[in-house]
Structures are given as structure tokens and as C-alpha cells.
Design a protein around this motif. Structure first.
Motif, mmCIF file in Angstrom:
data_model
loop_
_atom_site.group_PDB
_atom_site.id
_atom_site.type_symbol
_atom_site.label_atom_id
_atom_site.label_comp_id
_atom_site.label_asym_id
_atom_site.label_seq_id
_atom_site.Cartn_x
_atom_site.Cartn_y
_atom_site.Cartn_z
ATOM 1 N N ALA A 105 0.807 -1.225 0.000
ATOM 2 C CA ALA A 105 0.000 0.000 0.000
ATOM 3 C C ALA A 105 0.838 1.271 0.000
ATOM 4 O O ALA A 105 0.456 2.272 -0.617
ATOM 5 C CB ALA A 105 -0.925 -0.003 1.220
ATOM 6 N N PHE A 106 1.970 1.256 0.689
ATOM 7 C CA PHE A 106 2.685 2.501 0.974
ATOM 8 C C PHE A 106 4.020 2.647 0.251
ATOM 9 O O PHE A 106 4.714 3.659 0.443
ATOM 10 C CB PHE A 106 2.912 2.644 2.482
ATOM 11 N N ILE A 250 -4.911 2.434 12.444
ATOM 12 C CA ILE A 250 -4.456 3.465 11.499
ATOM 13 C C ILE A 250 -5.244 4.748 11.728
ATOM 14 O O ILE A 250 -6.351 4.918 11.218
ATOM 15 C CB ILE A 250 -4.631 2.989 10.032
ATOM 16 N N PRO A 251 -4.680 5.704 12.500
ATOM 17 C CA PRO A 251 -5.397 6.961 12.771
ATOM 18 C C PRO A 251 -5.476 7.908 11.568
ATOM 19 O O PRO A 251 -6.356 8.770 11.533
ATOM 20 C CB PRO A 251 -4.571 7.603 13.898
ATOM 21 N N ARG A 257 -7.306 4.547 4.040
ATOM 22 C CA ARG A 257 -7.936 4.302 2.737
ATOM 23 C C ARG A 257 -7.002 3.524 1.823
ATOM 24 O O ARG A 257 -7.436 2.588 1.132
ATOM 25 C CB ARG A 257 -8.345 5.632 2.093
ATOM 26 N N ARG A 258 -5.742 3.912 1.799
ATOM 27 C CA ARG A 258 -4.777 3.207 0.935
ATOM 28 C C ARG A 258 -4.613 1.765 1.384
ATOM 29 O O ARG A 258 -4.537 0.850 0.554
ATOM 30 C CB ARG A 258 -3.435 3.942 0.956
ATOM 31 N N GLN A 263 -6.368 -4.172 0.936
ATOM 32 C CA GLN A 263 -7.160 -5.272 1.510
ATOM 33 C C GLN A 263 -8.203 -5.757 0.504
ATOM 34 O O GLN A 263 -8.382 -6.968 0.323
ATOM 35 C CB GLN A 263 -7.871 -4.808 2.784
ATOM 36 N N GLN A 264 -8.888 -4.826 -0.125
ATOM 37 C CA GLN A 264 -9.891 -5.195 -1.122
ATOM 38 C C GLN A 264 -9.259 -5.893 -2.315
ATOM 39 O O GLN A 264 -9.808 -6.869 -2.845
ATOM 40 C CB GLN A 264 -10.656 -3.953 -1.580
ATOM 41 N N LEU A 265 -8.104 -5.392 -2.729
ATOM 42 C CA LEU A 265 -7.405 -5.977 -3.869
ATOM 43 C C LEU A 265 -7.135 -7.463 -3.648
ATOM 44 O O LEU A 265 -7.299 -8.283 -4.564
ATOM 45 C CB LEU A 265 -6.090 -5.234 -4.105
ATOM 46 N N PHE A 266 -6.747 -7.825 -2.425
ATOM 47 C CA PHE A 266 -6.398 -9.207 -2.133
ATOM 48 C C PHE A 266 -7.500 -9.964 -1.385
ATOM 49 O O PHE A 266 -7.310 -11.124 -1.007
ATOM 50 C CB PHE A 266 -5.100 -9.261 -1.328
#
Length: 390
Positions: A105-106, A250-251, A257-258, A263-266
Motif C-alpha cells: 500500500a505505501f 491506522i489513525p 484508505r490506501r 485489503q480489497q485488492l487481495f
């Protein structure tokens, strides 16, 4: 007699620790003191929660709900004085999975990640599998036989314009070091200065020994919190690793969102039903069990220290400030890690993690899991000394 003195036969349960030594080490009939899970039964309340779900007999799609969020929030506030917003919570099957998703993601292929060896080896192995370049900010052993951070080197690596991620281990695995608030503040300030996201693996944070206290780096200041993704779990604390249930806090809404997009991708958006039930029960009712466990682990550390002092003083013990892992310094024996491993497996019939597994500045060390009955500790020490004296 402590509940933790009970010896439970884990063989023929498909235990990685007990049933797969032939596959992993090439030998059978060795005492396994390597992988980080416990040989203790979980809290009764966790077992009861699992029985209740099994007796219900339906295992459809589930999502952790408000009760889970409140249990996590209450646990962190009571045990660590850390007040979190439940909106920061997301879930992962495991922390290694969470770190892998965070790397995806990052960072991108041409970017870099900083880790602090000797350190939990999936940090750099996963980064390398993602084809990211890993920069090693080596920890330094001071005169008190305690690891310190080389901040000049850390800043040099964080200041590289391609460095986007720093993976922190707090408490540290394999040494058991708990980073102080001052040390963590320096890390946070440097990461903010150079716009580097922090992934903090805090999975051992509940296993505090000998009066030590833990500070979550995200609890220090809001700006550091916004730079940080914190990974926690009940898996080490309560011996639930096989149930695949972890938390990611994750604050920062943009980072969340990233992370959620990956998470959705996998397709990794939640945790399994039994894992969720065990997590909620552990955080809600497991405190008494944990408070009994910690002094037992301290006693195991002292047994190891005394045994080696008497029988093999050449091997030094780095007393853990947290975790149920003991980092043993066998460098004075002048053996390679391969030689140490061969002696342990063939002469002592005991399996430990060799230090170079945690990167090259771990060579000559051994990591021992002490989350087992005292009778196992004593047998393990006898085998270790037999092996290394050979």
C-alpha cells in the motif's frame, strides 16, 4: 503448582513446532524451542467462547462488532494507558500479512524500506519478495549488553528520497528490548522530518517482564500517530496464533484508505469467526491469566541465567524486558551458525533459531522460546549445554 507447569502433549496435532521438525530442520525427535508459540493452554474464558460458537453450529459470514472494538479499546487503555478511537481499527489474519499489505500500500517497486537488525526476519524477507530495496539500520550492542539505536545512521537512511517506510519492532524480537518513550520520540521525529511512514509491530507488547513498561509510538503525539500504522494481536499474549486474528490501528484517514484498497485488492477484509470470538474473549477476560503468566516467564528466565552461569558461563543471556524469547550470545565459542545448529540438533537434540536468521549481525546468537513448563526449560538447558560443550 502453577497451571503453567502442566506438560501438554502437542504431538500429532499438526503443530508446526512439534510435528514438523523433520521437514524444517531435517531431524526428528528434537526438543523444539524455536518458533514463537507457547506450550500452555489458553485462558478458560477463550475456550468457553470457542465452545459456545461451535455448539451453535453455524459458521456463516461474520464481522467483528462493537463488543470487539470496546474490548480492544478497554484493553489498551487499562494495560498501556493508550486511548484509541475505535474508528482506527481494522483487522488482518496476521501481522505478517498486515505488514505485507502495508508494503504494497505505501511503497512502490523503486522505493526503499528501513529495518533494524537483528530483527524478526519476515520484515526484510517480505520486503525483498515485494522487490523493495531494504536498508539495514543495525542495532548496536552497548557496554551493558543492551541494544541501542544508531540514530545518525537511521537518519541517513530515512533521508534517502526513495525511503518511504520504516518497520519498527516494539518490543523488539529477538532481543526482548522495549524501546523507551525518548527513543521512540526520536524515531517519530525523524520519520516526520523525512516523511517516512512507520509500521510498528507491537505484537509482544503485553508480555512485559521485570517491571518494564511499553509505550506505543502512536501514543506519544498526534503527529507521530498520523505517521504510524500499529499492528497488535492477542496471538502471542494468549497463544492464539493458529486462529489467525490480528488488529491494525491506522489513525490517518488517508493511510487507512490506501491500506483498505489493498485489503480489497487481495480480498483480506476480515478475520475468521473463531479467531474473532477468541480475540474478544481474550481481551475481555484474559487479564488474570496473563498476570499469572508473566511471573512464570520471569522465573524461566532466571532458571536459564543460573543454569548457564553454572554450567556454561561462556554463553551470555540478554535478559528480555518483554516477550517470551531469550537471546543467547554464543559468540565466544567461536563457532559458525551452521556449526552451532549442527551441534544443537545432532548432539543436544534441541532446536533453536540461529542468530543469522535475523540478519548477519545476529550471527553467533541463538533465540530460545521459554514459553513452556519449567521441566521443559530444564531439559532444554541440559540439552543446550550438552550440545555446546561438545
Amino acid at each position: 503448582m502453577s497451571r503453567f507447569d502442566k506438560v501438554i502433549n502437542r504431538k500429532q496435532t499438526d503443530s508446526v513446532k512439534w510435528d514438523y521438525t523433520k521437514k524444517i530442520f531435517g531431524v526428528e525427535n528434537v526438543l523444539p524451542m524455536w518458533v514463537a508459540d507457547m506450550d500452555f493452554s489458553v485462558p478458560e474464558e477463550v475456550t468457553a467462547a470457542l465452545h459456545s460458537r461451535v455448539d451453535h453450529g453455524i459458521f456463516g459470514y461474520t464481522m467483528p462488532g462493537t463488543n470487539m472494538e470496546k474490548a480492544v479499546q478497554s484493553w489498551l487503555k487499562k494495560r498501556h494507558s493508550w486511548e484509541i478511537d475505535t474508528q482506527t481499527i481494522t483487522y488482518s489474519p496476521g501481522i505478517v500479512t498486515a505488514i505485507s499489505l502495508a508494503i504494497h500500500a505505501f511503497t512502490s517497486h523503486d522505493e526503499k524500506i528501513v529495518v533494524q537488525p537483528p530483527v524478526y526476519y519476515p520484515f526484510f524477507e517480505i520486503a525483498q519478495k515485494h522487490e523493495r530495496e531494504v536498508l539495514f539500520n543495525k542495532l548496536i550492542l552497548n557496554e551493558d549488553f543492551r541494544y541501542e539505536i544508531d540514530y545518525d545512521d537511521l537518519e541517513a537512511k530515512l533521508s534517502d528520497e526513495k525511503t518511504k517506510l520504516f518497520i519498527l519492532c516494539n518490543p523488539h524480537n529477538p532481543s526482548g528490548r522495549v524501546w523507551s518513550r525518548e527513543e521512540l520520540t526520536k524515531i517519530g521525529d525523524l520519520c516526520i522530518k523525512h516523511n517516512v511512514t512507520i509500521i510498528s509491530d507491537d505484537i509482544h507488547s503485553d508480555l512485559l517482564l521485570f517491571g518494564n513498561s511499553y509505550t506505543p509510538i502512536a501514543s506519544i503525539r498526534e503527529d507521530i500517530a498520523k505517521q504510524t500504522v500499529t499492528c497488535i494481536a492477542p496471538s502471542k499474549t494468549f497463544n492464539l496464533a493458529g486462529l489467525q486474528a490480528s488488529l491494525v490501528l491506522i489513525p490517518n484517514d488517508s493511510l487507512k484508505r490506501r491500506y483498505h484498497d489493498v485489503q480489497q485488492l487481495f480480498g483480506l477484509l476480515s478475520i475468521n469467526t473463531l479467531g474473532a470470538d477468541a480475540m474478544e474473549a481474550a481481551y475481555s477476560y484474559g487479564e488474570r491469566w496473563l498476570d499469572e503468566l508473566l511471573p512464570y516467564l520471569e522465573e524461566n528466565v532466571v532458571i536459564i541465567e543460573d543454569y548457564l552461569k553454572e554450567h556454561l558461563p561462556e554463553v551470555k543471556v540478554m535478559r528480555p524486558e518483554a516477550t517470551y524469547l531469550v537471546w543467547l550470545d554464543a559468540r565466544s565459542l567461536n563457532k559458525t551458525d551452521k556449526e552451532l545448529q549442527e551441534l544443537l540438533l545432532k548432539k543436544g537434540k534441541v532446536a533453536l533459531h540461529i542468530g543469522s536468521k535475523f540478519w548477519e549481525n545476529g550471527e553467533g546468537f541463538l533465540r530460545m522460546n521459554i514459553a513452556c513448563p519449567k521441566s521443559t526449560i530444564i531439559e532444554g538447558m541440559e540439552r543446550l549445554v550438552t550440545a555446546l560443550k561438545a
